[in-house]
Design a protein around this motif. Sequence first.
Motif, PDB file in Angstrom:
ATOM      1  N   VAL A 291     -25.536  37.714 -70.057  1.00 12.76           N
ATOM      2  CA  VAL A 291     -25.891  38.838 -70.911  1.00 12.76           C
ATOM      3  C   VAL A 291     -26.974  38.457 -71.893  1.00 12.76           C
ATOM      4  O   VAL A 291     -27.925  39.197 -72.104  1.00 12.76           O
ATOM      5  N   SER A 292     -26.886  37.274 -72.473  1.00 10.56           N
ATOM      6  CA  SER A 292     -27.832  36.954 -73.533  1.00 10.56           C
ATOM      7  C   SER A 292     -29.245  36.786 -73.012  1.00 10.56           C
ATOM      8  O   SER A 292     -30.194  37.235 -73.641  1.00 10.56           O
TER       9      SER A 292
ATOM     10  N   VAL B 283     -30.625  38.175 -70.350  1.00 13.84           N
ATOM     11  CA  VAL B 283     -31.165  39.493 -70.019  1.00 13.84           C
ATOM     12  C   VAL B 283     -31.531  40.242 -71.295  1.00 13.84           C
ATOM     13  O   VAL B 283     -32.585  40.837 -71.417  1.00 13.84           O
ATOM     14  N   ASP B 284     -30.626  40.171 -72.263  1.00 14.50           N
ATOM     15  CA  ASP B 284     -30.873  40.936 -73.476  1.00 14.50           C
ATOM     16  C   ASP B 284     -32.023  40.386 -74.290  1.00 14.50           C
ATOM     17  O   ASP B 284     -32.801  41.139 -74.858  1.00 14.50           O
TER      18      ASP B 284
ATOM     19  N   PHE C  64     -34.505  39.015 -73.128  1.00 15.80           N
ATOM     20  CA  PHE C  64     -35.702  39.478 -72.440  1.00 15.80           C
ATOM     21  C   PHE C  64     -36.018  40.922 -72.788  1.00 15.80           C
ATOM     22  O   PHE C  64     -37.118  41.252 -73.211  1.00 15.80           O
ATOM     23  N   THR C  65     -35.030  41.784 -72.632  1.00 17.11           N
ATOM     24  CA  THR C  65     -35.317  43.198 -72.875  1.00 17.11           C
ATOM     25  C   THR C  65     -35.748  43.412 -74.314  1.00 17.11           C
ATOM     26  O   THR C  65     -36.556  44.274 -74.599  1.00 17.11           O
ATOM     27  N   GLN C  66     -35.196  42.614 -75.219  1.00 18.45           N
ATOM     28  CA  GLN C  66     -35.627  42.738 -76.600  1.00 18.45           C
ATOM     29  C   GLN C  66     -37.073  42.313 -76.779  1.00 18.45           C
ATOM     30  O   GLN C  66     -37.831  42.965 -77.489  1.00 18.45           O
TER      31      GLN C  66
END
Lengths: 177, 177
Positions: free
Chosen positions: B132-133, B135-136, B138-140
């Motif tokens: 999760v971290s 991916v997140d 990255f999206t951030q």
Amino acid sequence: MFGCLVAGRLVQTAAQQVAEDKFVFDLPDYESINHVVVFMLGTIPFPEGMGGSVYFSYPDSNGMPVWQLLGFVTNGKPSAIFKISGLKSGEGSQHPFGAMNIVRTPSVAQIGISVELLDSLAQQTPVGSAAVSSVDSFTQAQMTPSPSEMFIASKCVVAWYENFQRRLAQNPLFWKT
Amino acid sequence: MFGCLVAGRLVQTAAQQVAEDKFVFDLPDYESINHVVVFMLGTIPFPEGMGGSVYFSYPDSNGMPVWQLLGFVTNGKPSAIFKISGLKSGEGSQHPFGAMNIVRTPSVAQIGISVELLDSLAQQTPVGSAAVSSVDSFTQAQMTPSPSEMFIASKCVVAWYENFQRRLAQNPLFWKT
């Protein structure tokens, strides 16, 4: 009654009870926190017709707490994952922790849980970006999550396309210059 | 020693110990699960130099378990959030649960934790989409998460742009036809 877990750290199960219906967890070193899990321990359910609203607070530049509503836990949905990494500069919202004299340390954020009527919870709107599941179901539906790829907001592409189309209509060879 | 929490459900703290160094949690109704949190209860640490590899297994069309490595928990990082919603059709990987006679019910997925040497964990590669971290973060970094907007993979835009450029070079007025 509640547990709180910062992703990557040890679970906390000893909330500070600041009022009969208000519970607070400290989140030290909050700048490095991305996700927080709030859950019921399963020992004591909410009273019939009650649930918990979950707030995140961080100290603003004056050290004053800024409270934001993350979401809810209830007997029917006794746990939730919240993303707080994007909330550390947002504006505060209405919250029920104002009158409390909560012991707080500078640079420590907090999770506050307020036990309230479900009817009251239904009228509260959490900050949009905190809900992990809605963000994730979106990214799943709309794109394949892939850390090695860049993504672009479609509205940027549309704006660029419309601009390009307009200039092309004015001068079909503008792109050559 | 371990807790397991499916986002939205009650926490589980009673793992089934299937070997001296192997622990299993059942995940009923796994089709509806998006995120799983695996954490150490904080009562017993890993022995010096040891940590846990965390696996997810779901039954394939024949009811046989497909195991996938999600990631790790260690004394230094005693909790992790994993996204499993994208894993229910993936391929299995090497895993240490093959020889176990684990009691399993059809349509029940499982989380398996294998206590191993940290050196051994360092050589294992989790499935990319479970973290999760990463991916997140990255999206951030690459886009502002916003459920109301569509996003497009940049390589699609580049491919379209290169194609458009090529056709425009061949015939500057092709877009008018």
